[in-house]
Scaffold this motif. Structure first.
Motif, short mmCIF file in Angstrom:
data_model
loop_
_atom_site.label_atom_id
_atom_site.label_comp_id
_atom_site.label_asym_id
_atom_site.label_seq_id
_atom_site.Cartn_x
_atom_site.Cartn_y
_atom_site.Cartn_z
N TYR A 75 0.84 -1.20 0.00
CA TYR A 75 0.00 0.00 0.00
C TYR A 75 0.88 1.25 0.00
O TYR A 75 0.69 2.16 -0.81
CB TYR A 75 -0.90 -0.04 1.24
CG TYR A 75 -1.81 1.14 1.45
CD1 TYR A 75 -3.15 1.06 1.10
CD2 TYR A 75 -1.35 2.33 2.02
CE1 TYR A 75 -4.01 2.14 1.30
CE2 TYR A 75 -2.19 3.40 2.23
CZ TYR A 75 -3.52 3.30 1.87
OH TYR A 75 -4.35 4.36 2.07
N THR A 76 1.86 1.29 0.89
CA THR A 76 2.74 2.44 1.02
C THR A 76 3.59 2.64 -0.22
O THR A 76 3.75 3.76 -0.71
CB THR A 76 3.63 2.28 2.27
OG1 THR A 76 2.79 2.14 3.42
CG2 THR A 76 4.56 3.47 2.45
N TRP A 117 1.50 4.01 -2.99
CA TRP A 117 1.11 5.39 -2.67
C TRP A 117 2.27 6.35 -2.95
O TRP A 117 2.09 7.37 -3.60
CB TRP A 117 0.69 5.46 -1.20
CG TRP A 117 0.33 6.85 -0.77
CD1 TRP A 117 1.14 7.75 -0.17
CD2 TRP A 117 -0.93 7.49 -0.94
NE1 TRP A 117 0.46 8.91 0.08
CE2 TRP A 117 -0.81 8.78 -0.39
CE3 TRP A 117 -2.15 7.09 -1.48
CZ2 TRP A 117 -1.87 9.68 -0.39
CZ3 TRP A 117 -3.20 7.99 -1.47
CH2 TRP A 117 -3.06 9.26 -0.94
N HIS A 174 2.85 6.95 -6.45
CA HIS A 174 1.63 7.49 -7.05
C HIS A 174 1.11 6.58 -8.17
O HIS A 174 0.70 7.04 -9.23
CB HIS A 174 1.83 8.93 -7.53
CG HIS A 174 0.53 9.66 -7.72
ND1 HIS A 174 -0.29 9.97 -6.66
CD2 HIS A 174 -0.09 10.10 -8.82
CE1 HIS A 174 -1.37 10.58 -7.12
NE2 HIS A 174 -1.27 10.67 -8.43
N MET A 185 -1.73 4.91 -8.70
CA MET A 185 -3.08 4.86 -8.14
C MET A 185 -3.91 3.70 -8.68
O MET A 185 -4.74 3.15 -7.95
CB MET A 185 -3.81 6.18 -8.37
CG MET A 185 -3.18 7.33 -7.61
SD MET A 185 -3.28 7.17 -5.81
CE MET A 185 -1.65 6.63 -5.37
N TRP A 221 -2.69 0.75 -6.71
CA TRP A 221 -3.08 1.01 -5.33
C TRP A 221 -4.57 0.74 -5.14
O TRP A 221 -4.98 0.13 -4.16
CB TRP A 221 -2.72 2.46 -4.99
CG TRP A 221 -3.11 2.96 -3.65
CD1 TRP A 221 -2.45 2.76 -2.48
CD2 TRP A 221 -4.22 3.79 -3.34
NE1 TRP A 221 -3.10 3.41 -1.45
CE2 TRP A 221 -4.19 4.05 -1.96
CE3 TRP A 221 -5.25 4.34 -4.10
CZ2 TRP A 221 -5.14 4.84 -1.33
CZ3 TRP A 221 -6.20 5.13 -3.47
CH2 TRP A 221 -6.13 5.36 -2.10
N THR A 232 -11.92 11.68 2.29
CA THR A 232 -10.66 12.41 2.27
C THR A 232 -10.53 13.28 3.52
O THR A 232 -11.50 13.48 4.26
CB THR A 232 -10.57 13.32 1.04
OG1 THR A 232 -11.50 14.40 1.19
CG2 THR A 232 -10.85 12.56 -0.25
N HIS A 243 -7.71 10.27 -6.43
CA HIS A 243 -6.29 10.29 -6.05
C HIS A 243 -5.37 10.51 -7.24
O HIS A 243 -4.26 11.00 -7.08
CB HIS A 243 -5.93 9.01 -5.30
CG HIS A 243 -6.37 9.03 -3.88
ND1 HIS A 243 -7.56 8.46 -3.47
CD2 HIS A 243 -5.82 9.60 -2.78
CE1 HIS A 243 -7.69 8.65 -2.16
NE2 HIS A 243 -6.65 9.34 -1.72
#
Length: 65
Positions: A15-16, A19, A22, A24, A27, A39, A55
């Motif tokens: 996940y990290t 992220w 970027h 997305m 992700w 958000t 995102h």
């Protein structure tokens, strides 16, 4: 139990990683199709697709942080 902990750590690492890069679309695959995402500004996205599109639309100034 230790196996479960390792699986969870690997999931959060993925996940990290996605992220930070970027990425997305990839992700977003970590979420269900009908996920809810609220958000920090209170915008409520009601699906994976809304979440990913929202995102992807992050300004470059935010990404640089």
């Amino acid at each position: 139990m230790d196996d479960d902990i390792e699986v969870i750590r690997e999931l959060f690492d993925r996940y990290t990683e996605l992220w930070v890069r970027h990425q997305m679309r990839e992700w977003g695959e970590l979420f269900t199709e009908d996920c809810d995402f609220i958000t920090h500004r209170g915008v409520w996205w009601r699906s994976r697709e809304e979440n990913v599109r929202g995102h992807e639309d992050v300004p470059e100034s935010v990404l640089a942080q």
